[in-house]
Scaffold this active site. Structure first.
Site, PDB file in Angstrom:
ATOM      1  CE  LYS A   1      30.731  -9.818 -70.713  1.00 17.89           C
ATOM      2  NZ  LYS A   1      31.513 -10.964 -70.203  1.00 17.89           N
TER       3      LYS A   1
ATOM      4  N   GLY B   1      24.379 -17.444 -74.863  1.00 20.11           N
ATOM      5  CA  GLY B   1      24.889 -17.986 -73.608  1.00 20.11           C
ATOM      6  C   GLY B   1      23.855 -18.861 -72.954  1.00 20.11           C
ATOM      7  CB  SER B   2      23.527 -20.023 -69.490  1.00 20.64           C
ATOM      8  OG  SER B   2      23.498 -18.788 -68.816  1.00 20.64           O
ATOM      9  CB  THR B   3      18.407 -21.242 -70.683  1.00 20.16           C
ATOM     10  OG1 THR B   3      18.643 -21.903 -71.933  1.00 20.16           O
ATOM     11  CG2 THR B   3      16.921 -20.970 -70.542  1.00 20.16           C
ATOM     12  CD  GLU B   4      21.311 -19.236 -63.773  1.00 19.22           C
ATOM     13  OE1 GLU B   4      22.078 -20.144 -64.155  1.00 19.22           O
ATOM     14  OE2 GLU B   4      21.434 -18.636 -62.700  1.00 19.22           O
TER      15      GLU B   4
ATOM     16  N   GLY C   1      20.045 -15.631 -70.144  1.00 18.82           N
ATOM     17  CA  GLY C   1      19.136 -15.123 -71.179  1.00 18.82           C
ATOM     18  C   GLY C   1      17.822 -14.634 -70.575  1.00 18.82           C
TER      19      GLY C   1
ATOM     20  CD  GLU D   1      22.679 -19.782 -80.157  1.00 19.37           C
ATOM     21  OE1 GLU D   1      22.256 -20.700 -79.410  1.00 19.37           O
ATOM     22  OE2 GLU D   1      23.854 -19.676 -80.515  1.00 19.37           O
TER      23      GLU D   1
ATOM     24  CB  CYS E   1      24.318 -23.738 -77.969  1.00 16.36           C
ATOM     25  SG  CYS E   1      24.727 -23.063 -79.564  1.00 16.36           S
TER      26      CYS E   1
ATOM     27  CD  GLU F   1      23.529 -25.948 -72.993  1.00 11.95           C
ATOM     28  OE1 GLU F   1      23.439 -24.982 -72.220  1.00 11.95           O
ATOM     29  OE2 GLU F   1      23.579 -25.831 -74.225  1.00 11.95           O
TER      30      GLU F   1
HETATM   31  P1  NDP Z   1      26.760 -17.306 -69.293  1.00 10.36           P
HETATM   32  O1  NDP Z   1      25.430 -17.322 -69.923  1.00 10.36           O
HETATM   33  O2  NDP Z   1      26.866 -16.855 -67.889  1.00 10.36           O
HETATM   34  O3  NDP Z   1      27.765 -16.416 -70.144  1.00 10.36           O
HETATM   35  C1  NDP Z   1      27.556 -15.932 -71.435  1.00 10.36           C
HETATM   36  C2  NDP Z   1      27.999 -14.477 -71.519  1.00 10.36           C
HETATM   37  O4  NDP Z   1      27.138 -13.655 -70.737  1.00 10.36           O
HETATM   38  C3  NDP Z   1      29.386 -14.208 -70.976  1.00 10.36           C
HETATM   39  O5  NDP Z   1      29.979 -13.170 -71.701  1.00 10.36           O
HETATM   40  C4  NDP Z   1      29.085 -13.768 -69.567  1.00 10.36           C
HETATM   41  O6  NDP Z   1      30.123 -13.054 -68.976  1.00 10.36           O
HETATM   42  C5  NDP Z   1      27.875 -12.911 -69.784  1.00 10.36           C
HETATM   43  N1  NDP Z   1      27.030 -12.716 -68.614  1.00 10.36           N
HETATM   44  C6  NDP Z   1      27.001 -13.418 -67.461  1.00 10.36           C
HETATM   45  N2  NDP Z   1      26.041 -12.934 -66.638  1.00 10.36           N
HETATM   46  C7  NDP Z   1      25.452 -11.903 -67.287  1.00 10.36           C
HETATM   47  C8  NDP Z   1      24.376 -11.010 -66.974  1.00 10.36           C
HETATM   48  N3  NDP Z   1      23.708 -11.098 -65.835  1.00 10.36           N
HETATM   49  N4  NDP Z   1      24.020 -10.081 -67.881  1.00 10.36           N
HETATM   50  C9  NDP Z   1      24.659 -10.000 -69.062  1.00 10.36           C
HETATM   51  N5  NDP Z   1      25.683 -10.801 -69.404  1.00 10.36           N
HETATM   52  C10 NDP Z   1      26.081 -11.756 -68.544  1.00 10.36           C
HETATM   53  O7  NDP Z   1      27.379 -18.721 -69.423  1.00 10.36           O
HETATM   54  P2  NDP Z   1      28.568 -19.316 -68.536  1.00 10.36           P
HETATM   55  O8  NDP Z   1      29.812 -19.004 -69.199  1.00 10.36           O
HETATM   56  O9  NDP Z   1      28.456 -18.920 -67.103  1.00 10.36           O
HETATM   57  O10 NDP Z   1      28.251 -20.854 -68.640  1.00 10.36           O
HETATM   58  C11 NDP Z   1      27.258 -21.434 -67.786  1.00 10.36           C
HETATM   59  C12 NDP Z   1      26.513 -22.499 -68.512  1.00 10.36           C
HETATM   60  O11 NDP Z   1      25.798 -21.926 -69.583  1.00 10.36           O
HETATM   61  C13 NDP Z   1      27.385 -23.538 -69.190  1.00 10.36           C
HETATM   62  O12 NDP Z   1      27.685 -24.561 -68.324  1.00 10.36           O
HETATM   63  C14 NDP Z   1      26.538 -23.987 -70.321  1.00 10.36           C
HETATM   64  O13 NDP Z   1      25.679 -25.007 -69.910  1.00 10.36           O
HETATM   65  C15 NDP Z   1      25.732 -22.793 -70.662  1.00 10.36           C
HETATM   66  N6  NDP Z   1      26.245 -22.073 -71.851  1.00 10.36           N
HETATM   67  C16 NDP Z   1      25.561 -22.211 -72.990  1.00 10.36           C
HETATM   68  C17 NDP Z   1      25.994 -21.569 -74.128  1.00 10.36           C
HETATM   69  C18 NDP Z   1      25.256 -21.725 -75.382  1.00 10.36           C
HETATM   70  O14 NDP Z   1      25.671 -21.211 -76.416  1.00 10.36           O
HETATM   71  N7  NDP Z   1      24.146 -22.415 -75.364  1.00 10.36           N
HETATM   72  C19 NDP Z   1      27.205 -20.764 -74.153  1.00 10.36           C
HETATM   73  C20 NDP Z   1      27.851 -20.646 -72.868  1.00 10.36           C
HETATM   74  C21 NDP Z   1      27.370 -21.288 -71.778  1.00 10.36           C
HETATM   75  P3  NDP Z   1      31.236 -13.895 -68.158  1.00 10.36           P
HETATM   76  O15 NDP Z   1      31.883 -14.806 -69.124  1.00 10.36           O
HETATM   77  O16 NDP Z   1      32.169 -12.917 -67.678  1.00 10.36           O
HETATM   78  O17 NDP Z   1      30.483 -14.619 -67.076  1.00 10.36           O
END
Ligand code: NDP
Length: 507
Positions: free
Chosen positions: A213, A265-268, A270, A287, A321, A418
């Site tokens: 995804k 993706g984000s810690t939240e 995760g 990660e 990240c 972050e």
């Molecule tokens: P997210 O963690 O929301 O997105 C990462 C991926 O997860 C995307 O494909 C997203 O889909 C998907 N996703 C979102 N919600 C869920 C869920 N409940 N269950 C499963 N998958 C989900 O990051 P954001 O893009 O919203 O960015 C927000 C913040 O996160 C950024 O400002 C940054 O600080 C941090 N971030 C950190 C990353 C890292 O590698 N450390 C990478 C990306 C973001 P969709 O894109 O459609 O929302």
């Protein structure tokens, strides 16, 4: 700072430093030297008006008929409409992956599996310009980064893991390690193609099948990679790509047919995923975010350190990240380093991501721009001193200038959260012990950098810094053979190298 000429004309006349200092090469006669625009041709890539989901080897519409636009963040121009996968599509994709796992990919001799990975790697190389342009259009990153970093590293990841496919029994996981089954993989928007490669290559090499995804704002290179899988003759169902928003990701990780979840993706999010997966018996790697410290000692080679600081936080607009978002500089050289850094930032060019001269591209989305702006405003409100080089931003699109905060306290939000943008927080230290204490004063534990002339000091710090990756006299270097990942709020599990394979093997 120079703004590159962009296709909007918003930065027209750019290249002249707005403050009139001569960082941009003003000659003695007062003539402004200007880089000629060097735009990469957009024609190398054909973007369809609409894209379907990639399920069981074919592009299909979403069962519910839903779709969403993806836009070019540098211009806000819509690029295409992309199908939005719902629960029925997740069912379909997981079923296809399961069937492919049981009938084709699982039983296939490993050396045969390797051939497909090599093919994908070679096609990625052959079509590298197309991938680079598409990535820059959909993500906003400068073409020189997508061309020289994202795409070659993605190909390298497939090459590397192709080599492992028939050697798994010698990898130290026991005599006959088995694949886990169906992997559900959710990736972010900062390195769309590269993260797809990080997820797919080890999973496939180990004999798993995948449902991937991509992020909502950057689906296009994952869909082009799906086309490459077709071109490489990969059996249907081995790789499936479901575009959609967070709900699609949530449905995928919760699906009972998924054996292993991999998330970046984000810690939240995760943490949400960890709660979903708890008690299900699914394997999980996360990660997540970071707040990396880049530690510069007074004996560091100054110019190299400044380049490392710039690369650490302004590479990919700081959407990294493991970015070195906190500069810890020894007090005795702090003013000199910050002065040098400011001079260097004055020479960076911000603008059209497709211009080969561009150093700083667009912020990936309005939402991310708002988040960066809010956090930067909090830095000022909490008393840090904000500085950006003189810089004119294009009129349209999402842009944020490189920004440096000095006078930052450890309690400030810009030192703790972050930001995921081109914003550097500068703190100082006096002794190595203080550097370690400050570097580790974060809930995260992903990355750090050390700049010093002394090898013994590098080793001393590397043992004490609580980070999954510590770079010495360099920053943001990646190699498929080198495991990457964090701990604490940065997640768990490793990607890359022998350690990364472990996540996809039942050993
Ligand atoms: P997210 O963690 O929301 O997105 C990462 C991926 O997860 C995307 O494909 C997203 O889909 C998907 N996703 C979102 N919600 C869920 C869920 N409940 N269950 C499963 N998958 C989900 O990051 P954001 O893009 O919203 O960015 C927000 C913040 O996160 C950024 O400002 C940054 O600080 C941090 N971030 C950190 C990353 C890292 O590698 N450390 C990478 C990306 C973001 P969709 O894109 O459609 O929302």
């Amino acid at each position: 700072m120079q703004a590159g000429k962009d296709e909007l004309g918003g930065a027209a006349g750019a290249g002249t430093d707005v403050a009139g200092t001569d960082v941009a090469g003003t000659d003695v006669a007062g003539t402004d030297w200007e880089y000629a625009p060097a735009p990469e041709s957009r024609d190398v890539v054909t973007i369809a008006p609409e894209y379907g989901l990639f399920v069981d080897g074919e592009f299909v519409p979403a069962a519910g008929g839903e779709a969403f636009p993806t836009v070019n963040p540098a211009t806000e121009e819509p690029l295409a409409r992309v199908a939005e996968a719902g629960a029925a599509d997740v069912d379909r994709a997981v079923a296809a992956a399961r069937a492919a796992y049981e009938r084709v990919w699982g039983p296939m001799p490993p050396a045969e599996r390797a051939k497909y990975l090599y093919r994908i790697a070679r096609v990625l190389q052959e079509r590298s310009r197309e991938f680079a342009v598409l990535e820059s259009l959909d993500n906003g990153k400068p073409i020189k980064e997508s061309r020289d970093v994202d795409v070659p590293l993605a190909a390298a990841h497939f090459f590397y893991h192709a080599g492992w496919a028939d050697k798994l029994e010698y990898a130290g996981f026991g005599p006959s390690p088995r694949p886990v089954g169906v992997a559900g993989q959710v990736i972010p928007w900062n390195f769309p193609l590269l993260m797809a490669a990080w997820k797919l290559a080890p999973a496939l090499a180990a004999g798993n099948t995948c449902v991937l995804k991509p992020a909502e704002t950057t689906p296009l290179t994952a869909l082009l990679l799906a086309e490459v899988c077709q071109q490489a003759g990969l059996p249907p169902g081995v790789v499936n790509v479901l575009t959609g928003a967070g709900e699609t990701g949530a449905a995928l990780v919760a699906h009972p047919g998924v054996d292993k979840v991999a998330f970046t993706g984000s810690t939240e999010v995760g943490k949400q995923i960890q709660r979903t997966v708890a008690g299900t018996g699914k394997r999980l790697t996360l990660e997540l975010g970071g707040k990396g410290a880049n530690v510069v000692f007074d004996d560091a080679p100054a110019e190299a350190a400044v380049e490392g600081i710039v690369n650490g936080i302004f590479f990919n607009q700081g959407h990294v990240c493991c970015a070195g978002s906190r500069l810890l500089v020894q007090e005795s050289v702090a003013d000199a380093v910050v002065d040098r850094l400011r001079d260097r930032l004055g020479t960076l060019r911000l603008g059209d991501p497709l211009d080969k001269n561009t150093d700083i591209g667009a912020i990936n989305s309005r939402q991310q721009l708002d988040k960066i702006s809010e956090l930067a405003a909090s830095g000022e409100a909490q008393g840090a001193e904000r500085w950006s080089p003189p810089c004119r931003l294009p009129d349209r699109g999402y842009w944020f200038p490189p920004t440096v905060f000095t006078g930052v306290a450890q309690s400030h939000r810009i030192a703790r959260e972050e930001i995921f943008g081109p914003v550097l927080s500068v703190l100082t230290f006096r002794t190595p012990e203080e550097a370690v204490t400050k570097a580790n004063n974060t809930p995260y534990g992903l990355s750090a950098g050390v700049w010093t002339d002394k090898g013994s000091r590098i080793l001393w710090l590397a043992q004490r810094l609580r980070a999954g990756v510590v770079w010495a006299n360099t920053y943001n270097r990646f190699d498929p053979a080198s495991p990457f990942g964090g701990y604490r709020e940065s997640g768990f599990g490793r990607e890359g190298g022998r350690h990364g394979l472990a996540a996809y093997l039942d050993a």
